[in-house]
Enzyme design. Structure first.
Site, PDB file in Angstrom:
ATOM      1  N   SER A 123       5.531   1.905  -6.758  1.00 46.71           N
ATOM      2  CA  SER A 123       4.691   1.409  -5.560  1.00 46.71           C
ATOM      3  C   SER A 123       5.067  -0.093  -5.364  1.00 46.71           C
ATOM      4  O   SER A 123       5.226  -0.946  -6.322  1.00 46.71           O
ATOM      5  CB  SER A 123       3.138   1.637  -5.881  1.00 46.71           C
ATOM      6  OG  SER A 123       2.548   0.861  -5.010  1.00 46.71           O
ATOM      7  N   GLU A 125       2.889  -1.905  -4.597  1.00 48.60           N
ATOM      8  CA  GLU A 125       1.836  -2.661  -4.939  1.00 48.60           C
ATOM      9  C   GLU A 125       2.273  -3.597  -6.323  1.00 48.60           C
ATOM     10  O   GLU A 125       1.616  -4.350  -6.571  1.00 48.60           O
ATOM     11  CB  GLU A 125       0.614  -1.767  -5.491  1.00 48.60           C
ATOM     12  CG  GLU A 125      -0.376  -1.493  -4.446  1.00 48.60           C
ATOM     13  CD  GLU A 125      -1.243  -2.729  -4.097  1.00 48.60           C
ATOM     14  OE1 GLU A 125      -1.752  -3.184  -4.998  1.00 48.60           O
ATOM     15  OE2 GLU A 125      -1.226  -3.327  -3.131  1.00 48.60           O
ATOM     16  N   TYR A 147      -4.687  -0.867 -10.576  1.00 45.79           N
ATOM     17  CA  TYR A 147      -3.624   0.023 -10.145  1.00 45.79           C
ATOM     18  C   TYR A 147      -2.165  -0.405 -10.037  1.00 45.79           C
ATOM     19  O   TYR A 147      -1.375   0.244 -10.804  1.00 45.79           O
ATOM     20  CB  TYR A 147      -3.822   0.498  -8.458  1.00 45.79           C
ATOM     21  CG  TYR A 147      -2.945   1.160  -7.984  1.00 45.79           C
ATOM     22  CD1 TYR A 147      -2.937   2.719  -8.291  1.00 45.79           C
ATOM     23  CD2 TYR A 147      -2.025   0.626  -7.251  1.00 45.79           C
ATOM     24  CE1 TYR A 147      -1.862   3.331  -7.679  1.00 45.79           C
ATOM     25  CE2 TYR A 147      -1.047   1.321  -6.767  1.00 45.79           C
ATOM     26  CZ  TYR A 147      -0.972   2.849  -6.842  1.00 45.79           C
ATOM     27  OH  TYR A 147       0.216   3.659  -6.207  1.00 45.79           O
TER      28      TYR A 147
HETATM   29  P1  NAP Z   1      -2.927  10.948  -3.272  1.00 45.50           P
HETATM   30  O1  NAP Z   1      -3.041  11.768  -1.930  1.00 45.50           O
HETATM   31  O2  NAP Z   1      -4.296  10.329  -3.762  1.00 45.50           O
HETATM   32  O3  NAP Z   1      -2.535  12.128  -4.320  1.00 45.50           O
HETATM   33  C1  NAP Z   1      -2.707  12.184  -5.625  1.00 45.50           C
HETATM   34  C2  NAP Z   1      -2.601  13.225  -6.561  1.00 45.50           C
HETATM   35  O4  NAP Z   1      -2.744  13.039  -7.799  1.00 45.50           O
HETATM   36  C3  NAP Z   1      -3.560  14.337  -6.181  1.00 45.50           C
HETATM   37  O5  NAP Z   1      -2.932  15.654  -6.003  1.00 45.50           O
HETATM   38  C4  NAP Z   1      -4.569  14.255  -7.240  1.00 45.50           C
HETATM   39  O6  NAP Z   1      -5.306  15.426  -7.486  1.00 45.50           O
HETATM   40  C5  NAP Z   1      -3.504  14.140  -8.359  1.00 45.50           C
HETATM   41  N1  NAP Z   1      -4.380  13.491  -9.634  1.00 45.50           N
HETATM   42  C6  NAP Z   1      -5.086  12.403  -9.710  1.00 45.50           C
HETATM   43  N2  NAP Z   1      -5.404  12.368 -10.957  1.00 45.50           N
HETATM   44  C7  NAP Z   1      -4.552  13.367 -11.808  1.00 45.50           C
HETATM   45  C8  NAP Z   1      -4.751  13.646 -13.243  1.00 45.50           C
HETATM   46  N3  NAP Z   1      -5.307  13.194 -14.176  1.00 45.50           N
HETATM   47  N4  NAP Z   1      -3.805  14.991 -13.342  1.00 45.50           N
HETATM   48  C9  NAP Z   1      -3.172  15.480 -12.488  1.00 45.50           C
HETATM   49  N5  NAP Z   1      -3.115  15.154 -11.155  1.00 45.50           N
HETATM   50  C10 NAP Z   1      -3.955  14.242 -10.837  1.00 45.50           C
HETATM   51  O7  NAP Z   1      -1.632   9.935  -3.371  1.00 45.50           O
HETATM   52  P2  NAP Z   1      -0.340   9.875  -2.281  1.00 45.50           P
HETATM   53  O8  NAP Z   1      -0.621   8.995  -1.342  1.00 45.50           O
HETATM   54  O9  NAP Z   1      -0.010  11.557  -2.074  1.00 45.50           O
HETATM   55  O10 NAP Z   1       0.663   9.099  -3.682  1.00 45.50           O
HETATM   56  C11 NAP Z   1       1.615   9.965  -4.108  1.00 45.50           C
HETATM   57  C12 NAP Z   1       1.877   9.259  -5.552  1.00 45.50           C
HETATM   58  O11 NAP Z   1       2.716   8.135  -4.846  1.00 45.50           O
HETATM   59  C13 NAP Z   1       0.750   8.500  -6.201  1.00 45.50           C
HETATM   60  O12 NAP Z   1       1.325   8.244  -7.446  1.00 45.50           O
HETATM   61  C14 NAP Z   1       0.766   7.059  -5.476  1.00 45.50           C
HETATM   62  O13 NAP Z   1       0.268   6.244  -6.559  1.00 45.50           O
HETATM   63  C15 NAP Z   1       2.133   6.809  -5.240  1.00 45.50           C
HETATM   64  N6  NAP Z   1       2.436   5.941  -4.070  1.00 45.50           N
HETATM   65  C16 NAP Z   1       1.761   6.204  -3.045  1.00 45.50           C
HETATM   66  C17 NAP Z   1       2.083   5.352  -1.795  1.00 45.50           C
HETATM   67  C18 NAP Z   1       1.554   5.662  -0.304  1.00 45.50           C
HETATM   68  O14 NAP Z   1       1.526   4.917   0.273  1.00 45.50           O
HETATM   69  N7  NAP Z   1       1.032   6.743  -0.347  1.00 45.50           N
HETATM   70  C19 NAP Z   1       3.023   4.350  -1.860  1.00 45.50           C
HETATM   71  C20 NAP Z   1       3.610   4.047  -3.291  1.00 45.50           C
HETATM   72  C21 NAP Z   1       3.201   4.822  -4.278  1.00 45.50           C
HETATM   73  P3  NAP Z   1      -6.667  15.815  -6.823  1.00 45.50           P
HETATM   74  O15 NAP Z   1      -6.303  16.129  -5.311  1.00 45.50           O
HETATM   75  O16 NAP Z   1      -7.354  16.935  -7.857  1.00 45.50           O
HETATM   76  O17 NAP Z   1      -7.362  14.526  -6.831  1.00 45.50           O
HETATM   77  N1  GDD Z   2      -8.914   1.050   2.041  1.00 43.70           N
HETATM   78  C1  GDD Z   2      -9.237   0.063   2.783  1.00 43.70           C
HETATM   79  N2  GDD Z   2     -10.539  -0.064   3.287  1.00 43.70           N
HETATM   80  N3  GDD Z   2      -8.469  -0.949   2.991  1.00 43.70           N
HETATM   81  C2  GDD Z   2      -8.944  -2.076   3.610  1.00 43.70           C
HETATM   82  C3  GDD Z   2      -9.967  -2.053   4.325  1.00 43.70           C
HETATM   83  C4  GDD Z   2     -11.038  -0.919   4.283  1.00 43.70           C
HETATM   84  O1  GDD Z   2     -12.103  -0.677   4.844  1.00 43.70           O
HETATM   85  N4  GDD Z   2     -10.232  -3.032   5.170  1.00 43.70           N
HETATM   86  C5  GDD Z   2      -9.195  -3.868   4.858  1.00 43.70           C
HETATM   87  N5  GDD Z   2      -8.347  -3.133   4.166  1.00 43.70           N
HETATM   88  C6  GDD Z   2      -7.037  -3.471   3.577  1.00 43.70           C
HETATM   89  C7  GDD Z   2      -6.914  -3.809   2.052  1.00 43.70           C
HETATM   90  O2  GDD Z   2      -7.549  -4.986   1.663  1.00 43.70           O
HETATM   91  C8  GDD Z   2      -5.549  -3.905   1.857  1.00 43.70           C
HETATM   92  O3  GDD Z   2      -4.974  -5.108   1.965  1.00 43.70           O
HETATM   93  C9  GDD Z   2      -4.880  -3.029   2.967  1.00 43.70           C
HETATM   94  O4  GDD Z   2      -6.090  -2.809   4.152  1.00 43.70           O
HETATM   95  C10 GDD Z   2      -4.308  -1.613   2.937  1.00 43.70           C
HETATM   96  O5  GDD Z   2      -5.166  -1.133   1.968  1.00 43.70           O
HETATM   97  P1  GDD Z   2      -5.268   0.733   1.660  1.00 43.70           P
HETATM   98  O6  GDD Z   2      -4.843   1.465   2.735  1.00 43.70           O
HETATM   99  O7  GDD Z   2      -6.170   1.037   0.820  1.00 43.70           O
HETATM  100  O8  GDD Z   2      -3.604   0.700   0.908  1.00 43.70           O
HETATM  101  P2  GDD Z   2      -3.140  -0.208  -0.395  1.00 43.70           P
HETATM  102  O9  GDD Z   2      -1.845  -0.976   0.062  1.00 43.70           O
HETATM  103  O10 GDD Z   2      -4.041  -0.852  -1.119  1.00 43.70           O
HETATM  104  O11 GDD Z   2      -2.477   0.826  -1.312  1.00 43.70           O
HETATM  105  C11 GDD Z   2      -1.890   1.982  -0.872  1.00 43.70           C
HETATM  106  O12 GDD Z   2      -0.498   1.514  -0.821  1.00 43.70           O
HETATM  107  C12 GDD Z   2       0.259   1.303  -2.031  1.00 43.70           C
HETATM  108  C13 GDD Z   2       1.784   0.935  -1.535  1.00 43.70           C
HETATM  109  O13 GDD Z   2       1.810  -0.195  -1.481  1.00 43.70           O
HETATM  110  C14 GDD Z   2      -1.856   3.223  -1.737  1.00 43.70           C
HETATM  111  O14 GDD Z   2      -1.351   4.414  -1.305  1.00 43.70           O
HETATM  112  C15 GDD Z   2      -1.417   3.007  -2.978  1.00 43.70           C
HETATM  113  O15 GDD Z   2      -1.400   4.136  -3.824  1.00 43.70           O
HETATM  114  C16 GDD Z   2       0.284   2.662  -2.812  1.00 43.70           C
HETATM  115  O16 GDD Z   2       0.688   2.573  -4.189  1.00 43.70           O
END
Ligand code: NAP
Ligand code: GDD
Length: 324
Positions: A123, A125, A147
């Site tokens: 990520s 992050e 995280y």
């Molecule tokens: P998500 O929608 O939150 O999905 C997370 C998945 O992990 C869900 O299927 C959840 O199952 C499963 N899970 C959680 N805890 C588990 C456990 N202990 N054992 C097995 N499965 C478990 O996340 P996403 O946005 O699709 O992201 C996919 C991956 O990419 C994650 O690793 C996230 O950290 C990473 N990532 C995401 C982003 C982004 O912007 N989306 C960016 C960079 C990296 P349940 O449905 O049961 O909760």
């Molecule tokens: N969730 C959330 N809710 N975020 C808020 C809010 C609110 O009400 N108001 C402002 N924000 C700001 C957060 O402080 C952050 O700076 C930004 O919006 C994005 O927050 P999220 O959408 O929760 O995503 P994230 O960037 O913290 O994390 C996501 O992206 C990562 C990759 O950079 C997640 O998908 C992570 O799993 C992923 O790794």
């Protein structure tokens, strides 16, 4: 027929990746953890084409059994406690799943079949308090949340298993990617869902935290393609996947509200509950290595992404649905 195991199958990325792999002719195995209620809404349209297996990143024996029984050629580890805010209230749990869970799975692969190709969902992050703009594969990490720290662990243990055991293990450093299937707690979906509710007269405000944070937001459907491409390379390498463009939360608000002819200033309430103890102020990635080596590039612009999500939430509400 190649076979792939997806952990995190029920999540946003798991659902898009499963669709992609099915379209490529894969036999897809989706791992789901046991919950008291079934929540397969993101994947119910493809459920009958997938082998769904129970397992948990907290339970290594379950992982070993799945690998032994289903013998995948590729494993995509998308499972994680993925919500940054929750990682402050559940730091140990986040570490167990998002960090140590990676070792459990890599070690299961090493024991059962080290020829399996492995994808780790790293990520942006991990860059946290960024030391370089834009961020690329060589940019040092400075995580700002439990995280982010857990993801740095997952990233380095993937590199370590590649170097120690010669596994085909790849880490994709993905910047934020969104879609109509994004979880409702993440800021983009929270905004588009509330814009839809406000437009339809079902709500009159949205409470948010920091509006100045900037993110490099892309479309999840594009990003899962990059995951697959990484595992098709002869040499396992790590890649930044991003658009190269950055926008603030305020700009997202502006784009979403103006699309439905509303002024966001009339509806947004800033609420300290949504502020984070330590913030990631600016993320913007340099995806040039992925462009050159994988031939990957994003196809959906920021404006198209926002509009796709607003349109989808309006339709969801008009159809009487509830968010995923
Ligand atoms: P998500 O929608 O939150 O999905 C997370 C998945 O992990 C869900 O299927 C959840 O199952 C499963 N899970 C959680 N805890 C588990 C456990 N202990 N054992 C097995 N499965 C478990 O996340 P996403 O946005 O699709 O992201 C996919 C991956 O990419 C994650 O690793 C996230 O950290 C990473 N990532 C995401 C982003 C982004 O912007 N989306 C960016 C960079 C990296 P349940 O449905 O049961 O909760
Ligand atoms: N969730 C959330 N809710 N975020 C808020 C809010 C609110 O009400 N108001 C402002 N924000 C700001 C957060 O402080 C952050 O700076 C930004 O919006 C994005 O927050 P999220 O959408 O929760 O995503 P994230 O960037 O913290 O994390 C996501 O992206 C990562 C990759 O950079 C997640 O998908 C992570 O799993 C992923 O790794």
């Amino acid at each position: 027929m190649p076979k792939a195991l997806i952990t995190g199958f029920t999540g946003q990325d798991g659902s898009y990746l499963a669709e992609l792999l099915l379209s490529q002719g894969y036999d897809v195995v989706g791992m789901v953890r046991r919950t008291s209620t079934i929540h397969y809404h993101r994947v119910e349209h493809i459920q009958d084409k997938i082998t769904v297996v129970p397992g948990d990143l907290l339970d290594q024996v379950s992982l070993i059994h799945i690998l032994e029984e289903h013998k995948p050629d590729e494993v995509y580890n998308l499972a994680a406690q993925s919500f940054v805010q929750t990682s402050w209230s559940q730091p140990v749990f986040t570490g167990e799943v998002t960090a140590l869970g990676v070792t459990r799975l890599l070690d299961a692969i090493r024991l059962v079949d080290p020829k399996i190709r492995y994808y780790q969902a790293s990520s942006s992050e991990m860059f946290g308090k960024v030391v370089e703009v834009p961020q690329k594969e060589s940019t040092p990490f400075y995580p700002r949340s439990p995280y982010g720290v857990a993801k740095v662990y997952g990233h380095w243990i993937t590199v370590n298993y590649r170097e120690s055991y010669d596994l085909h293990a790849t880490s994709g450093i993905l910047f934020n990617h969104e879609s109509p299937r994004r979880g409702i707690e993440f800021v983009t979906r929270k905004i588009t869902y509330h814009v839809a509710k406000i437009k339809l007269g079902l709500a009159d405000e949205i409470r948010l935290g920091n509006l100045d944070a900037r993110r490099d937001w892309g479309y999840a459907g594009d990003y899962v393609k990059a995951m697959w491409l990484m595992l098709q390379q002869d040499e396992p390498r790590d890649y930044v996947i991003a658009t190269g463009d950055t926008h603030s939360v305020e700009e997202f608000l502006q784009e979403a509200f103006s699309y439905v002819d509303l002024d966001w200033h009339d509806y947004v309430v800033q609420d300290p509950r949504f502020m984070r103890p330590a913030e990631v102020d600016l993320l913007v990635g340099d995806p040039s290595k992925a462009g050159k080596e994988l031939g990957w590039e994003p196809t959906v612009s920021f404006r198209e992404l926002v509009r796709m999500m607003v349109d989808s939430d309006i339709k969801l509400l008009q159809d009487g649905g509830t968010p995923m």
